[in-house]
Motif scaffolding. Structure first.
Motif, short mmCIF file in Angstrom:
data_model
loop_
_atom_site.label_atom_id
_atom_site.label_comp_id
_atom_site.label_asym_id
_atom_site.label_seq_id
_atom_site.Cartn_x
_atom_site.Cartn_y
_atom_site.Cartn_z
N TYR A 73 -8.70 -0.13 -8.84
CA TYR A 73 -7.97 0.24 -7.75
C TYR A 73 -8.20 1.35 -7.02
CZ TYR A 73 -3.93 -0.72 -4.55
OH TYR A 73 -3.26 -0.82 -3.41
N TRP A 74 -8.31 2.28 -7.76
CA TRP A 74 -8.22 3.65 -7.21
C TRP A 74 -9.97 4.19 -7.33
CZ3 TRP A 74 -4.65 4.80 -4.33
CH2 TRP A 74 -3.35 4.53 -4.40
N ARG A 101 -12.42 -0.48 -2.88
CA ARG A 101 -12.39 -0.67 -1.41
C ARG A 101 -12.93 -2.27 -1.23
NH1 ARG A 101 -15.92 4.38 0.86
NH2 ARG A 101 -14.73 6.33 0.07
N ARG A 130 0.86 -1.16 0.07
CA ARG A 130 0.01 -0.14 0.06
C ARG A 130 0.77 1.24 -0.13
NH1 ARG A 130 -5.52 0.69 -1.17
NH2 ARG A 130 -6.08 -1.38 -1.55
N ILE A 131 1.99 1.15 0.74
CA ILE A 131 2.80 2.35 0.82
C ILE A 131 3.55 2.48 -0.61
CG2 ILE A 131 4.93 3.31 1.54
CD1 ILE A 131 4.25 1.90 4.40
N SER A 132 3.71 1.37 -1.30
CA SER A 132 4.55 1.60 -2.49
C SER A 132 3.57 2.11 -3.55
CB SER A 132 5.07 0.04 -2.80
OG SER A 132 5.47 -0.06 -4.14
N VAL A 133 2.47 1.66 -3.69
CA VAL A 133 1.46 2.15 -4.68
C VAL A 133 1.08 3.69 -4.37
CG1 VAL A 133 0.37 -0.28 -5.13
CG2 VAL A 133 -0.75 1.35 -3.48
N ARG A 134 1.04 3.93 -3.21
CA ARG A 134 0.85 5.38 -2.91
C ARG A 134 1.98 6.01 -3.29
NH1 ARG A 134 -3.83 6.86 -0.48
NH2 ARG A 134 -4.98 5.15 0.42
N LEU A 135 3.25 5.89 -3.20
CA LEU A 135 4.45 6.53 -3.62
C LEU A 135 4.47 6.21 -5.18
CD1 LEU A 135 7.06 5.10 -1.04
CD2 LEU A 135 5.98 7.44 -1.03
N ASP A 186 -4.51 -7.62 -2.28
CA ASP A 186 -4.76 -6.08 -2.41
C ASP A 186 -5.27 -5.81 -3.74
OD1 ASP A 186 -3.92 -3.47 -1.45
OD2 ASP A 186 -2.50 -3.49 -3.21
N ARG A 196 1.95 6.49 -6.99
CA ARG A 196 0.77 7.31 -7.63
C ARG A 196 1.14 8.75 -7.42
NH1 ARG A 196 -5.46 8.06 -5.56
NH2 ARG A 196 -6.39 8.38 -7.68
N ALA A 197 2.05 9.06 -6.29
CA ALA A 197 2.60 10.33 -6.07
C ALA A 197 3.64 10.77 -6.82
CB ALA A 197 2.70 10.59 -4.54
#
Length: 296
Positions: free
Chosen positions: A113-114, A119, A32-37, A101, A39-40
């Motif tokens: 996913y987004w 969810r 989850r941290i990876s995909v958010r990084l 995930d 995406r950012a």
């Protein structure tokens, strides 16, 4: 904590189960941290993996990890120690986290996913954690079944009855989960009447069951949407009011209007099924050359 670990976990052979749970949680948090990084678009973090123009989803690595660790668990089942089983169970948990995930992608057969339907993946992860936690505490699913009689009896009738009851329980759980009632399906595995209630009641409008069964039944879909909004309305109002309260501007009227706007945006009918891939369509057989010649 140490006493619980030694007396309730290790002594009962549940150390691999605990390691699975820890590996699962670790894998989920990291991905989850990876995909958010990603995406950012953080420069120092590796981006998506691709094979040519094809994006490789992380559930692919999860499937491979689950497969290899699962084979290892089976291959070493007879002679394995708790240490070996725990290592393999940890890897299995990490792989399972990568798969779940992206559970929504598997569920809806498209990348959500987004999106709101994404969810579902989070719900699936919470269910997996909750089920593993209950098993770790020694709670058995399908509590109405007599496990002791099954172990002690050699009669074919008892075994067949046990298997049929368990299969029915799993079938009802699958129906309930397909209707989008993840938590009802979870707790229903440990309290069967919940499965019966969840199976006979309306599906949630965004669930696969609604897409399969309500697509050509607009009245039923409308009832499902109205019911979903009715039950979610007070929860969303409370959430928005608390957010406003924390922000220092609590306003009941704003909570009401904002809740209605969110309900209109999020509680919608399930997406239509994707069109079949051209390769899956039936091919027309070529007419024999003689027929064309006859026509000419």
């Amino acid at each position: 904590m140490r006493r619980w670990l030694e007396d309730d976990v290790i002594a009962h052979g549940r150390l691999p189960l605990l390691c699975f749970l820890l590996g699962f949680i670790l894998g989920f948090v990291v991905i989850r941290i990876s995909v958010r990084l990603i995406r950012a678009k953080v420069k120092w973090w590796p981006g998506n993996l691709k094979a040519g123009d094809t994006h490789i989803h992380h559930m692919v690595f999860g499937v491979i990890t689950v497969l290899l660790s699962g084979i290892g668990l089976i291959a070493t089942a007879e002679d394995s120690t708790q240490v070996t089983s725990s290592v393999l169970a940890t890897l299995f948990g990490i792989g399972a986290a990568l798969v779940l995930d992206e559970f929504a992608l598997i569920f809806y057969l498209r990348d959500v996913y987004w999106e709101e339907q994404g969810r579902t993946s989070v719900d699936a992860v919470f269910v997996a954690v909750a089920v593993t936690g209950l098993l770790l505490l020694g709670v058995q699913p399908a509590t109405f079944l007599d496990y002791d009689s099954f172990r002690q009896s050699r009669g074919i009738g008892v075994r067949v009855g046990f298997a049929l009851s368990l299969a029915l329980n799993l079938l009802l759980a699958a129906v309930v989960i397909a209707k989008g009632k993840i938590w009802t399906g979870l707790f229903g595995m440990f309290f069967a009447p919940l499965l019966l209630i969840g199976a006979v009641r309306l599906s949630r409008p965004g669930a696969p069951w609604a897409r399969w069964r309500y697509g050509n039944r607009p009245k039923t879909m409308s009832r499902a949407i109205a019911r979903e909004r009715r039950y979610r309305r007070p929860v969303i109002r409370a959430k928005i009011f608390i957010q406003d309260l924390i922000a220092g501007t609590p306003d009941i009227e704003h909570a009401r209007t904002a809740a209605e706007a969110e309900l209109q945006r999020t509680v919608v009918a399930a997406p239509s099924a994707p069109p079949p891939h051209p390769h899956l369509l039936p091919r027309r057989r070529a007419e024999p050359a003689g027929d064309h010649a006859a026509d000419e």
